[in-house]
Design a protein around this motif. Structure first.
Motif, PDB file in Angstrom:
ATOM      1  N   UNK A  96       0.786  -1.226   0.000  1.00 46.28           N
ATOM      2  CA  UNK A  96       0.000   0.000   0.000  1.00 46.28           C
ATOM      3  C   UNK A  96       0.815   1.272   0.000  1.00 46.28           C
ATOM      4  N   UNK A  97       2.082   1.196  -0.429  1.00 47.22           N
ATOM      5  CA  UNK A  97       2.912   2.400  -0.520  1.00 47.22           C
ATOM      6  C   UNK A  97       2.371   3.287  -1.634  1.00 47.22           C
ATOM      7  N   UNK A  98       2.279   4.596  -1.356  1.00 52.99           N
ATOM      8  CA  UNK A  98       1.746   5.542  -2.334  1.00 52.99           C
ATOM      9  C   UNK A  98       2.533   5.464  -3.631  1.00 52.99           C
ATOM     10  N   UNK A  99       1.838   5.546  -4.768  1.00 54.82           N
ATOM     11  CA  UNK A  99       2.428   5.276  -6.088  1.00 54.82           C
ATOM     12  C   UNK A  99       3.591   6.207  -6.399  1.00 54.82           C
ATOM     13  N   UNK A 100       3.487   7.485  -6.011  1.00 51.78           N
ATOM     14  CA  UNK A 100       4.572   8.421  -6.294  1.00 51.78           C
ATOM     15  C   UNK A 100       5.838   8.017  -5.557  1.00 51.78           C
ATOM     16  N   UNK A 101       5.707   7.666  -4.281  1.00 48.48           N
ATOM     17  CA  UNK A 101       6.865   7.256  -3.495  1.00 48.48           C
ATOM     18  C   UNK A 101       7.440   5.947  -4.013  1.00 48.48           C
ATOM     19  N   UNK A 102       6.596   4.986  -4.367  1.00 43.91           N
ATOM     20  CA  UNK A 102       7.088   3.691  -4.834  1.00 43.91           C
ATOM     21  C   UNK A 102       7.842   3.822  -6.152  1.00 43.91           C
ATOM     22  N   UNK A 103       7.354   4.684  -7.049  1.00 43.75           N
ATOM     23  CA  UNK A 103       8.064   4.889  -8.318  1.00 43.75           C
ATOM     24  C   UNK A 103       9.414   5.567  -8.101  1.00 43.75           C
ATOM     25  N   UNK A 104       9.433   6.523  -7.184  1.00 47.14           N
ATOM     26  CA  UNK A 104      10.688   7.211  -6.885  1.00 47.14           C
ATOM     27  C   UNK A 104      11.718   6.231  -6.318  1.00 47.14           C
ATOM     28  N   UNK A 105      11.306   5.432  -5.333  1.00 47.21           N
ATOM     29  CA  UNK A 105      12.227   4.455  -4.746  1.00 47.21           C
ATOM     30  C   UNK A 105      12.644   3.407  -5.765  1.00 47.21           C
ATOM     31  N   UNK A 106      11.747   3.059  -6.661  1.00 44.00           N
ATOM     32  CA  UNK A 106      12.050   2.095  -7.714  1.00 44.00           C
ATOM     33  C   UNK A 106      13.169   2.615  -8.612  1.00 44.00           C
ATOM     34  N   UNK A 107      13.102   3.893  -8.985  1.00 46.40           N
ATOM     35  CA  UNK A 107      14.155   4.488  -9.822  1.00 46.40           C
ATOM     36  C   UNK A 107      15.485   4.557  -9.078  1.00 46.40           C
ATOM     37  N   UNK A 108      15.436   4.922  -7.802  1.00 47.77           N
ATOM     38  CA  UNK A 108      16.665   4.995  -7.012  1.00 47.77           C
ATOM     39  C   UNK A 108      17.342   3.625  -6.937  1.00 47.77           C
ATOM     40  N   UNK A 109      16.557   2.579  -6.677  1.00 47.03           N
ATOM     41  CA  UNK A 109      17.114   1.226  -6.582  1.00 47.03           C
ATOM     42  C   UNK A 109      17.725   0.798  -7.906  1.00 47.03           C
ATOM     43  N   UNK A 110      17.013   1.075  -8.999  1.00 53.60           N
ATOM     44  CA  UNK A 110      17.493   0.629 -10.314  1.00 53.60           C
ATOM     45  C   UNK A 110      18.820   1.286 -10.684  1.00 53.60           C
ATOM     46  N   UNK A 111      18.896   2.612 -10.551  1.00 49.00           N
ATOM     47  CA  UNK A 111      20.110   3.304 -10.972  1.00 49.00           C
ATOM     48  C   UNK A 111      21.280   3.036 -10.020  1.00 49.00           C
ATOM     49  N   UNK A 112      20.996   2.774  -8.762  1.00 48.13           N
ATOM     50  CA  UNK A 112      22.066   2.391  -7.834  1.00 48.13           C
ATOM     51  C   UNK A 112      22.653   1.036  -8.228  1.00 48.13           C
ATOM     52  N   UNK A 113      21.780   0.080  -8.518  1.00 48.48           N
ATOM     53  CA  UNK A 113      22.245  -1.241  -8.947  1.00 48.48           C
ATOM     54  C   UNK A 113      22.994  -1.160 -10.274  1.00 48.48           C
ATOM     55  N   UNK A 114      22.500  -0.320 -11.184  1.00 46.30           N
ATOM     56  CA  UNK A 114      23.158  -0.184 -12.489  1.00 46.30           C
ATOM     57  C   UNK A 114      24.550   0.421 -12.333  1.00 46.30           C
ATOM     58  N   UNK A 115      24.715   1.375 -11.444  1.00 50.25           N
ATOM     59  CA  UNK A 115      26.032   1.959 -11.201  1.00 50.25           C
ATOM     60  C   UNK A 115      26.989   0.912 -10.638  1.00 50.25           C
ATOM     61  N   UNK A 116      26.491   0.068  -9.748  1.00 48.15           N
ATOM     62  CA  UNK A 116      27.337  -0.996  -9.204  1.00 48.15           C
ATOM     63  C   UNK A 116      27.744  -1.986 -10.286  1.00 48.15           C
ATOM     64  N   UNK A 117      26.849  -2.288 -11.209  1.00 52.58           N
ATOM     65  CA  UNK A 117      27.160  -3.200 -12.319  1.00 52.58           C
ATOM     66  C   UNK A 117      28.241  -2.615 -13.217  1.00 52.58           C
ATOM     67  N   UNK A 118      28.135  -1.332 -13.552  1.00 54.12           N
ATOM     68  CA  UNK A 118      29.118  -0.685 -14.425  1.00 54.12           C
ATOM     69  C   UNK A 118      30.494  -0.640 -13.765  1.00 54.12           C
ATOM     70  N   UNK A 119      30.527  -0.350 -12.476  1.00 56.32           N
ATOM     71  CA  UNK A 119      31.811  -0.321 -11.766  1.00 56.32           C
ATOM     72  C   UNK A 119      32.433  -1.713 -11.741  1.00 56.32           C
ATOM     73  N   UNK A 120      31.620  -2.745 -11.551  1.00 54.50           N
ATOM     74  CA  UNK A 120      32.122  -4.123 -11.566  1.00 54.50           C
ATOM     75  C   UNK A 120      32.665  -4.492 -12.939  1.00 54.50           C
ATOM     76  N   UNK A 121      31.972  -4.076 -14.002  1.00 54.24           N
ATOM     77  CA  UNK A 121      32.433  -4.375 -15.363  1.00 54.24           C
ATOM     78  C   UNK A 121      33.745  -3.668 -15.664  1.00 54.24           C
ATOM     79  N   UNK A 122      33.879  -2.420 -15.235  1.00 54.52           N
ATOM     80  CA  UNK A 122      35.126  -1.691 -15.450  1.00 54.52           C
ATOM     81  C   UNK A 122      36.278  -2.342 -14.684  1.00 54.52           C
ATOM     82  N   UNK A 123      35.984  -2.837 -13.471  1.00 59.48           N
ATOM     83  CA  UNK A 123      37.014  -3.535 -12.709  1.00 59.48           C
ATOM     84  C   UNK A 123      37.473  -4.799 -13.422  1.00 59.48           C
TER      85      UNK A 123
END
Length: 280
Positions: free
Chosen positions: A54-81
């Motif tokens: 029941x998390x409000x849709x605006x908050x859930x979408x915002x947190x969803x974007x934060x999680x996605x781009x954080x994980x993507x940054x970790x993936x790129x750093x791992x690939x560069x390593x």
């Protein structure tokens, strides 16, 4: 013509290069592809869980974007390593670049931080009718940088979040009930008790006006040309304007039938003529 010896030399170099870096490049590509897929999978699961909780849709979408781009940054750093890039140096360079961008875009970042605060503290949500920064309308979206309102006459207002967060926010529809106040003036020669009885009768028979809390009819002011009466009644928020407009019309019609006047401003103009001109 290319010398066969030179061609053989460069082919050998290419083979050595591929042997040294080919596996690393393929591994890095696999990390990027698999990591991107996994990041989407994780964020979809997180969004589904937040929706179920029941998390409000605006908050859930915002947190969803934060999680996605954080994980993507970790993936790129791992690939560069994996390619042999010194990630510590890369992170330092990225941090310096981020600082430079932050200084250049401080106004936009102010809107961003305000957007984060609006989403986290939620003074309003999508669908609420609000008044912010001098604008009124129904909230259509709360993005990272802007708040989008739809006005009652179907205009779209896009307001920077910095202005929204730093201004007084009036959430009109957040509560399920509202009080309708209607003020009407009667003449000083009219019967106050009779006028109050008329108003109380109108409120008592109105099907959208609550009986509890009981409506109130009282003298609110003794004006320059009228005795002002006020009616205060509670209704569902969705019925506010329907009741307000209906009561305003019904009061005028009921006062006309009861012979109660509603004064309006008047001016008496006195003309003075010159006596000498009259003699001529």
């Amino acid at each position: 013509m290319v010398d066969a010896t030179q061609l053989e030399f460069w082919l050998g170099k290419f083979q050595v290069l591929m042997m040294d870096y080919g596996v690393k490049i393929l591994t890095a590509l696999l990390i990027v592809l698999l990591g991107r897929w996994l990041a989407k999978k994780i964020t979809n699961i997180a969004l589904k869980l937040m929706t179920q909780r029941g998390v409000e849709i605006t908050l859930s979408r915002f947190l969803d974007n934060i999680i996605y781009y954080t994980l993507l940054a970790m993936v790129l750093i791992t690939a560069l390593g994996q390619l042999g890039v010194q990630t510590a140096s890369f992170v330092a360079i990225l941090g310096a670049a981020s600082l430079a961008v932050a200084l250049a875009l401080k106004d936009s970042l102010s809107h961003f931080s305000s957007g984060v605060m609006l989403i986290l503290f939620r003074p309003f949500k999508v669908g609420d009718f609000v008044t912010v920064s001098g604008e009124s309308g129904t909230v259509e979206a709360v993005t990272i940088f802007n708040t989008v309102l739809k006005t009652p006459d179907n205009q779209r207002k896009i307001i920077p979040n910095g202005q929204v967060y730093n201004s007084t926010i009036t959430n009109v529809t957040v509560n399920p009930t509202r009080r309708v106040d209607v003020t009407v003036g009667i003449g000083y020669d009219d019967d106050i008790r009779a006028a109050k009885e008329v108003l109380e009768g109108l409120l008592a028979k109105h099907d959208k006006v609550f009986s509890d809390p009981a409506p109130l009819v009282a003298v609110s002011a003794l004006g320059a040309s009228s005795v002002d009466l006020v009616t205060k009644s509670w209704v569902n928020t969705s019925d506010y304007w329907t009741v307000y407009y209906a009561l305003t019309e019904e009061i005028k019609l009921a006062f006309d039938e009861a012979g109660i006047s509603i004064p309006f401003p008047q001016q008496d103009v006195h003309l003075f003529t010159n006596q000498a001109e009259q003699k001529e």
